[in-house]
Design an enzyme around this catalytic site. Sequence first.
Site, PDB file in Angstrom:
ATOM      1  N   ASP A   1     -11.156  -3.191  -2.150  1.00  0.00           N
ATOM      2  CA  ASP A   1     -10.486  -2.919  -0.868  1.00  0.00           C
ATOM      3  C   ASP A   1     -11.275  -3.548   0.297  1.00  0.00           C
ATOM      4  OD1 ASP A   1      -8.258  -2.016   0.425  1.00  0.00           O
ATOM      5  OD2 ASP A   1      -8.842   0.084   0.511  1.00  0.00           O
ATOM      6  N   ASP A   2     -12.427  -2.956   0.640  1.00  0.00           N
ATOM      7  CA  ASP A   2     -13.182  -3.413   1.822  1.00  0.00           C
ATOM      8  C   ASP A   2     -14.688  -3.351   1.552  1.00  0.00           C
ATOM      9  OD1 ASP A   2     -10.876  -3.556   3.817  1.00  0.00           O
ATOM     10  OD2 ASP A   2     -10.705  -1.527   3.026  1.00  0.00           O
TER      11      ASP A   2
ATOM     12  N   GLU B   1      -1.179   6.361  -1.219  1.00  0.00           N
ATOM     13  CA  GLU B   1      -2.592   6.469  -0.834  1.00  0.00           C
ATOM     14  C   GLU B   1      -2.703   7.608   0.177  1.00  0.00           C
ATOM     15  OE1 GLU B   1      -3.962   3.146   1.489  1.00  0.00           O
ATOM     16  OE2 GLU B   1      -6.089   3.616   1.187  1.00  0.00           O
TER      17      GLU B   1
ATOM     18  N   HIS C   1       0.866  -1.189   0.000  1.00  0.00           N
ATOM     19  CA  HIS C   1       0.000   0.000   0.000  1.00  0.00           C
ATOM     20  C   HIS C   1       0.901   1.237   0.000  1.00  0.00           C
ATOM     21  CE1 HIS C   1      -3.033  -2.841   1.420  1.00  0.00           C
ATOM     22  NE2 HIS C   1      -3.964  -1.912   1.358  1.00  0.00           N
TER      23      HIS C   1
HETATM   24 ZN   LIG Z   1      -6.091  -2.061   1.083  1.00  0.00          ZN
END
Ligand SMILES: [Zn+2]
Length: 336
Positions: free
Chosen positions: A282-283, A204, A201
């Site tokens: 992602d989620d 971001e 990651h």
């Molecule tokens: Zn992530």
Amino acid sequence: MDATLLTLPKIELHRHLEGSWRLETLCAIAREYCLPIPSYDPEEIRPHVQIMPDEPHTAERFLSKFRFLRQFFRSETIIKRVVRETVLDAAADGVRYMELRFTPQALNNIMRVEYDTVIEWVCEEAHSAARDAGIEVRLIVSMNRHEGASNAEAVLDAALAFRERGVVALDLAGNEDGYPAEPFRMVFRRAKREGLFVTIHAGEWAGADSVRDALELLDADRIGHGIRILEDPALVAEVARRGIPLEVCPTSNVDSGICPHLRDHPLPLLLKNGLTVTINTDDPLISGISLTDQLAQVMEHLGWAIEDVRAAQLNSAKTAFLPADARAALVQAVQG
Ligand SMILES: [Zn+2]
């Protein structure tokens, strides 16, 4: 159009197990274990685990959902249930290949069992659920920047023991701002030497320098998000030339405050600069979306045509963490 997207054979490369619960399952566990939370009603629990339209969209608020969710990982049965439901939900959404990432330090936060014990539970159940659902699942072991590197070697040791049972990569996640890559350099170098892929990651919640560190210090094969790479044109050119793929998760970027609205997302600029882009959720719980929803939102707000969706799916197939022959088969499956 949603029906077309739903039946399209899809690939998910960036999904966190910890952000993939069913809301009803959380309620059932809260009730069963008498968790000390204000209500067991789904709509009362929702704001604790999902980004709501009227709350601040910040990294801190986004990460707070994961903190709340950690209290639900209380037994082998629960962990296996969330793994199974995540795989079945992906299959029902038309996902045919998924790389599901999970954080052993989150799963054993309450139980304090060994890392290899929780990894074994996840591997076993993911394999069993994928077989039942008729899809392919591989696993990525994740660790958080903000939790420090003191347990990183132990997590890697445990992950390596499951290379033959579904673990294909190591991931660095968590709060990027103020938590650089350097402390994790040795552990990610070793992961690579020992045959794991690496995804990081970066770009971001911090800028392009973080993407450069992910590539130079941690030898990343793919970048999670990576959208702030656009702050450094020279790095954009290098990453485009090397074909390093970005695991872009547009709705998550809005939810965590990087983009004010999906229509402002830099996805078109990433493509214009020749970067290799994949689209991911992602989620699903935290953002309240499936992969089909995510693709539909990109079409609606960023002007993608179905051909663009297919091209992104092909990028996902070509950059899956699989051996060359299995990757070629996946590419063929996506091309239909
Ligand atoms: Zn992530």
